[in-house]
Design a protein around this motif. Structure first.
Motif, PDB file in Angstrom:
ATOM      1  N   ASN A   1     -28.201  16.352   1.827  1.00  0.00           N
ATOM      2  CA  ASN A   1     -27.799  15.657   3.062  1.00  0.00           C
ATOM      3  C   ASN A   1     -26.295  15.603   3.249  1.00  0.00           C
ATOM      4  OD1 ASN A   1     -30.526  15.039   3.676  1.00  0.00           O
ATOM      5  ND2 ASN A   1     -30.455  13.335   2.202  1.00  0.00           N
ATOM      6  N   ALA A   2     -25.535  16.170   2.283  1.00  0.00           N
ATOM      7  CA  ALA A   2     -24.079  16.103   2.379  1.00  0.00           C
ATOM      8  C   ALA A   2     -23.524  17.270   3.183  1.00  0.00           C
ATOM      9  CB  ALA A   2     -23.478  16.103   0.984  1.00  0.00           C
ATOM     10  N   THR A   3     -22.480  16.975   3.959  1.00  0.00           N
ATOM     11  CA  THR A   3     -21.716  18.019   4.628  1.00  0.00           C
ATOM     12  C   THR A   3     -20.497  18.315   3.764  1.00  0.00           C
ATOM     13  OG1 THR A   3     -22.444  17.268   6.803  1.00  0.00           O
ATOM     14  CG2 THR A   3     -20.470  18.658   6.732  1.00  0.00           C
ATOM     15  N   ILE A   4     -20.228  19.590   3.576  1.00  0.00           N
ATOM     16  CA  ILE A   4     -19.195  19.988   2.609  1.00  0.00           C
ATOM     17  C   ILE A   4     -18.138  20.822   3.314  1.00  0.00           C
ATOM     18  CG2 ILE A   4     -18.746  21.240   0.458  1.00  0.00           C
ATOM     19  CD1 ILE A   4     -21.783  20.726  -0.168  1.00  0.00           C
ATOM     20  N   GLU A   5     -16.890  20.395   3.122  1.00  0.00           N
ATOM     21  CA  GLU A   5     -15.768  21.198   3.610  1.00  0.00           C
ATOM     22  C   GLU A   5     -15.324  22.135   2.485  1.00  0.00           C
ATOM     23  OE1 GLU A   5     -12.209  19.551   5.843  1.00  0.00           O
ATOM     24  OE2 GLU A   5     -11.239  20.159   3.948  1.00  0.00           O
ATOM     25  N   ILE A   6     -15.258  23.398   2.811  1.00  0.00           N
ATOM     26  CA  ILE A   6     -14.740  24.384   1.857  1.00  0.00           C
ATOM     27  C   ILE A   6     -13.311  24.676   2.273  1.00  0.00           C
ATOM     28  CG2 ILE A   6     -15.033  26.682   0.885  1.00  0.00           C
ATOM     29  CD1 ILE A   6     -18.006  26.458   1.621  1.00  0.00           C
ATOM     30  N   ALA A   7     -12.367  24.216   1.465  1.00  0.00           N
ATOM     31  CA  ALA A   7     -10.953  24.250   1.840  1.00  0.00           C
ATOM     32  C   ALA A   7     -10.228  25.337   1.066  1.00  0.00           C
ATOM     33  CB  ALA A   7     -10.310  22.893   1.573  1.00  0.00           C
ATOM     34  N   GLY A   8      -9.569  26.235   1.804  1.00  0.00           N
ATOM     35  CA  GLY A   8      -8.792  27.299   1.184  1.00  0.00           C
ATOM     36  C   GLY A   8      -7.314  26.976   1.168  1.00  0.00           C
ATOM     37  N   HIS A   9      -6.646  27.261   0.025  1.00  0.00           N
ATOM     38  CA  HIS A   9      -5.218  26.983  -0.134  1.00  0.00           C
ATOM     39  C   HIS A   9      -4.536  28.196  -0.760  1.00  0.00           C
ATOM     40  CE1 HIS A   9      -5.917  22.622   0.551  1.00  0.00           C
ATOM     41  NE2 HIS A   9      -7.051  22.838  -0.138  1.00  0.00           N
ATOM     42  N   THR A  10      -3.267  28.384  -0.434  1.00  0.00           N
ATOM     43  CA  THR A  10      -2.465  29.457  -1.013  1.00  0.00           C
ATOM     44  C   THR A  10      -1.174  28.888  -1.572  1.00  0.00           C
ATOM     45  OG1 THR A  10      -1.222  29.952   0.996  1.00  0.00           O
ATOM     46  CG2 THR A  10      -3.369  31.034   0.755  1.00  0.00           C
ATOM     47  N   ASP A  11      -0.402  29.761  -2.260  1.00  0.00           N
ATOM     48  CA  ASP A  11       0.953  29.376  -2.632  1.00  0.00           C
ATOM     49  C   ASP A  11       1.864  29.655  -1.439  1.00  0.00           C
ATOM     50  OD1 ASP A  11       1.607  32.127  -2.650  1.00  0.00           O
ATOM     51  OD2 ASP A  11       1.107  32.311  -4.778  1.00  0.00           O
ATOM     52  N   SER A  12       3.159  29.447  -1.636  1.00  0.00           N
ATOM     53  CA  SER A  12       4.106  29.568  -0.507  1.00  0.00           C
ATOM     54  C   SER A  12       4.710  30.958  -0.378  1.00  0.00           C
ATOM     55  CB  SER A  12       5.222  28.535  -0.656  1.00  0.00           C
ATOM     56  OG  SER A  12       5.960  28.780  -1.864  1.00  0.00           O
ATOM     57  N   ASP A  13       4.340  31.888  -1.264  1.00  0.00           N
ATOM     58  CA  ASP A  13       4.897  33.240  -1.166  1.00  0.00           C
ATOM     59  C   ASP A  13       4.421  33.912   0.117  1.00  0.00           C
ATOM     60  OD1 ASP A  13       6.120  32.863  -3.549  1.00  0.00           O
ATOM     61  OD2 ASP A  13       4.842  34.219  -4.715  1.00  0.00           O
ATOM     62  N   GLY A  14       5.312  34.653   0.754  1.00  0.00           N
ATOM     63  CA  GLY A  14       4.914  35.431   1.921  1.00  0.00           C
ATOM     64  C   GLY A  14       5.021  34.647   3.210  1.00  0.00           C
ATOM     65  N   ASP A  15       4.516  35.259   4.256  1.00  0.00           N
ATOM     66  CA  ASP A  15       4.590  34.702   5.612  1.00  0.00           C
ATOM     67  C   ASP A  15       3.627  33.526   5.757  1.00  0.00           C
ATOM     68  OD1 ASP A  15       5.431  35.140   8.566  1.00  0.00           O
ATOM     69  OD2 ASP A  15       3.224  35.110   8.635  1.00  0.00           O
ATOM     70  N   GLU A  16       4.092  32.487   6.442  1.00  0.00           N
ATOM     71  CA  GLU A  16       3.281  31.278   6.597  1.00  0.00           C
ATOM     72  C   GLU A  16       1.992  31.547   7.351  1.00  0.00           C
ATOM     73  OE1 GLU A  16       3.665  26.851   8.670  1.00  0.00           O
ATOM     74  OE2 GLU A  16       5.476  27.973   8.168  1.00  0.00           O
ATOM     75  N   SER A  17       2.072  32.299   8.431  1.00  0.00           N
ATOM     76  CA  SER A  17       0.864  32.578   9.217  1.00  0.00           C
ATOM     77  C   SER A  17      -0.097  33.472   8.441  1.00  0.00           C
ATOM     78  CB  SER A  17       1.246  33.240  10.549  1.00  0.00           C
ATOM     79  OG  SER A  17       1.910  34.473  10.320  1.00  0.00           O
ATOM     80  N   ALA A  18       0.441  34.390   7.659  1.00  0.00           N
ATOM     81  CA  ALA A  18      -0.419  35.241   6.843  1.00  0.00           C
ATOM     82  C   ALA A  18      -1.133  34.417   5.779  1.00  0.00           C
ATOM     83  CB  ALA A  18       0.403  36.345   6.200  1.00  0.00           C
ATOM     84  N   ASN A  19      -0.430  33.463   5.186  1.00  0.00           N
ATOM     85  CA  ASN A  19      -1.059  32.586   4.197  1.00  0.00           C
ATOM     86  C   ASN A  19      -2.151  31.740   4.835  1.00  0.00           C
ATOM     87  OD1 ASN A  19       0.454  33.446   2.007  1.00  0.00           O
ATOM     88  ND2 ASN A  19       2.061  31.913   2.311  1.00  0.00           N
ATOM     89  N   GLN A  20      -1.879  31.255   6.062  1.00  0.00           N
ATOM     90  CA  GLN A  20      -2.878  30.459   6.760  1.00  0.00           C
ATOM     91  C   GLN A  20      -4.145  31.289   6.999  1.00  0.00           C
ATOM     92  OE1 GLN A  20      -2.964  27.254   7.628  1.00  0.00           O
ATOM     93  NE2 GLN A  20      -4.990  27.499   8.569  1.00  0.00           N
ATOM     94  N   ALA A  21      -3.964  32.510   7.474  1.00  0.00           N
ATOM     95  CA  ALA A  21      -5.119  33.373   7.756  1.00  0.00           C
ATOM     96  C   ALA A  21      -5.861  33.722   6.471  1.00  0.00           C
ATOM     97  CB  ALA A  21      -4.653  34.637   8.467  1.00  0.00           C
ATOM     98  N   LEU A  22      -5.119  33.971   5.400  1.00  0.00           N
ATOM     99  CA  LEU A  22      -5.758  34.333   4.128  1.00  0.00           C
ATOM    100  C   LEU A  22      -6.577  33.157   3.600  1.00  0.00           C
ATOM    101  CD1 LEU A  22      -6.133  36.334   1.800  1.00  0.00           C
ATOM    102  CD2 LEU A  22      -4.037  35.421   0.753  1.00  0.00           C
ATOM    103  N   SER A  23      -6.027  31.952   3.691  1.00  0.00           N
ATOM    104  CA  SER A  23      -6.770  30.781   3.203  1.00  0.00           C
ATOM    105  C   SER A  23      -8.051  30.580   3.992  1.00  0.00           C
ATOM    106  CB  SER A  23      -5.888  29.533   3.255  1.00  0.00           C
ATOM    107  OG  SER A  23      -5.586  29.167   4.604  1.00  0.00           O
ATOM    108  N   GLU A  24      -8.016  30.847   5.286  1.00  0.00           N
ATOM    109  CA  GLU A  24      -9.223  30.715   6.103  1.00  0.00           C
ATOM    110  C   GLU A  24     -10.269  31.755   5.711  1.00  0.00           C
ATOM    111  OE1 GLU A  24      -7.922  30.997  10.130  1.00  0.00           O
ATOM    112  OE2 GLU A  24      -6.844  29.089  10.095  1.00  0.00           O
TER     113      GLU A  24
END
Length: 464
Positions: A390-413
């Protein structure tokens, strides 16, 4: 006349003892002469190589029988007896030892004894072979069925002694020398025995060669056992060398994130081609089991045990062997462990947190492709999600700070979505999950060190 008869009656009884004494003296003298001639005839032959030698003396006549190993040796032996002082006549009963064509010698080993058969060229050769067999085999019964024959090739003793050294490396089998050709068959006693025998045969005397080497090796066995009670992975059996040993233990450490790896492996030659390329993915399949055993015998892989859930069992059965080298066989005997009892959301979160504190879900560098080393962890996470329906689960992706911020955001997603896809394919409803990417905005540690960056590259499970 009467007086003469009376006298003869008195004389005759005295003659009888004299005749007896004369007979005894004559017999004793003759027996002494014959014994002396026999002894001197045998002494004359002490340096002569003969077989089945027999000396009989009657008066001063000698009957001499023997088998010689050459015509020259035969004639020399007869001449030696003829030259013995006091010998009047030699009755020559000598002959040549039979010639063997082809000249065959063999050593055969079974569970209780080693039997030497065929021909030996000289008594001394036969003796050396028997002594060598007993010394090499240390306590194993040695049965001598060898006969003597002419016709041995040059350097026979050296070749046969080298071959006897190899019989000790066999559990069972036979080695045959036919003239200068060697034939071998049987089972080596230990791993590496086949290779050791092949290496030794390169030292055969000049002119000798191996016609057939059908020595088989014992099964090359590698085993791994996953024990959920002791929380161990025990590795036993054989690996090809120290490099493969280190590589397999390291692979086990990556794939089995919570188990202690107990390393009882030993390096042994004789591994089948592609050994590591089959064992590594097989270990990956074992990591997906709650409890299980992996047995690799030569080129055959057998995996048995309990998967965490139905879909995992089906995936393992279908996928085992997909990455194996060509020619490898495999069998999966997989059942499913009984489902664990449901838990509430709070316990569910604790279970997720505990699992992810022991290991991270890994991805290919710069990609959203889940590493094969993480499937065992993902199956444990899937089992936990099944326990809190019955639980809803968020699967959260995280990266380090190397590289482009938008690229890291897309990769984590993309990485969060890849994990969600894994859970959905396992049979969980997609509506229970939300894949979210946070890029580098929620670090756990500083990004100024490789260790800190590694902590920041992660997937979290958050129960809502």
């Amino acid at each position: 006349m009467h007086e003469l008869f009376k006298w003869s009656r008195k004389w005759w009884p005295g003659v009888i003892p004299l005749v007896i004494c004369w007979g005894i003296a004559a017999w004793t003298s003759t027996a002494t002469v014959e014994a002396d001639l026999a002894a001197r005839s045998n002494a004359a032959l002490k340096d002569t190589i003969l077989d089945k030698r027999r000396i009989a003396v009657a008066g001063r006549d000698v009957t001499f029988a023997a088998e010689a190993f050459s015509e020259e040796g035969r004639q020399s032996a007869v001449a030696s007896v003829e030259a013995v002082p006091g010998v009047r006549l030699v009755n020559d009963g000598t002959r040549l030892v039979p010639e063997a064509k082809p000249f065959v010698w063999s050593a055969e080993r079974d569970v209780v004894r080693v039997t030497l058969t065929g021909s030996a060229p000289l008594p001394s050769s036969k003796g050396k072979l028997l002594e060598a067999a007993r010394n090499t085999l240390g306590g194993v019964e040695v049965a001598d069925q060898m006969s003597l024959a002419r016709g041995a090739p040059p350097r026979f003793d050296s070749a046969a002694l080298l071959l006897l050294d190899q019989i000790g490396k066999l559990k069972d089998g036979k080695i045959t020398l036919t003239d200068t050709k060697v034939n071998l068959s049987g089972m080596a006693r230990e791993l590496g025995g086949r290779e050791a025998i092949a290496a030794a045969l390169r030292n055969l005397p000049e002119g000798y060669s191996v016609a057939a080497n059908d020595i088989k090796a014992p099964p090359y066995i590698f085993q791994a056992y996953k024990d959920p009670v002791a929380v161990t992975l025990t590795l036993t059996g054989n690996v090809p060398d120290n490099n493969a040993h280190a590589g397999l233990v390291a692979a086990a450490g990556r794939k089995f994130f919570s188990e202690k790896v107990v390393d009882n492996l030993k390096a042994s030659v004789g591994a089948p081609s592609g050994f590591a390329n089959a064992v590594v993915p097989a270990l990956g399949a074992l990591s997906r089991l709650s409890t299980g055993t992996l047995v690799v015998t030569d080129r055959e892989v057998k995996l048995s045990g309990d998967a965490f859930y139905d879909a995992a069992a089906n995936q393992i059965r279908a996928g085992l062997g997909r990455d194996f080298p060509q020619g490898w066989q495999y069998k999966a005997d997989i059942s499913v462990k009984p489902a664990a009892s449901p838990v509430d959301a709070t316990v569910c979160q604790q279970l997720f947190t505990e699992l992810l504190s022991k290991a991270r879900i890994r991805f290919e560098s710069g990609k959203a492709d889940i590493s094969a080393d993480s499937v065992g962890l993902l199956d444990r996470l899937t089992e936990t999600a099944l326990r809190c329906p019955n639980a809803t689960i968020e699967i959260a992706g995280h990266t380090d700070s190397d590289g482009d911020e938008s690229a890291n955001q897309a990769l984590s997603e993309r990485r969060a979505e890849a994990v969600m896809d894994y859970l959905v394919k396992a049979g969980l409803p997609a509506t229970r999950f939300q894949a979210v990417g946070y890029g580098a905005t929620q670090p756990l540690a500083g990004n100024d060190s490789e260790e800190g960056k590694a902590q920041n590259r992660r997937i979290d499970f958050v129960v809502k």
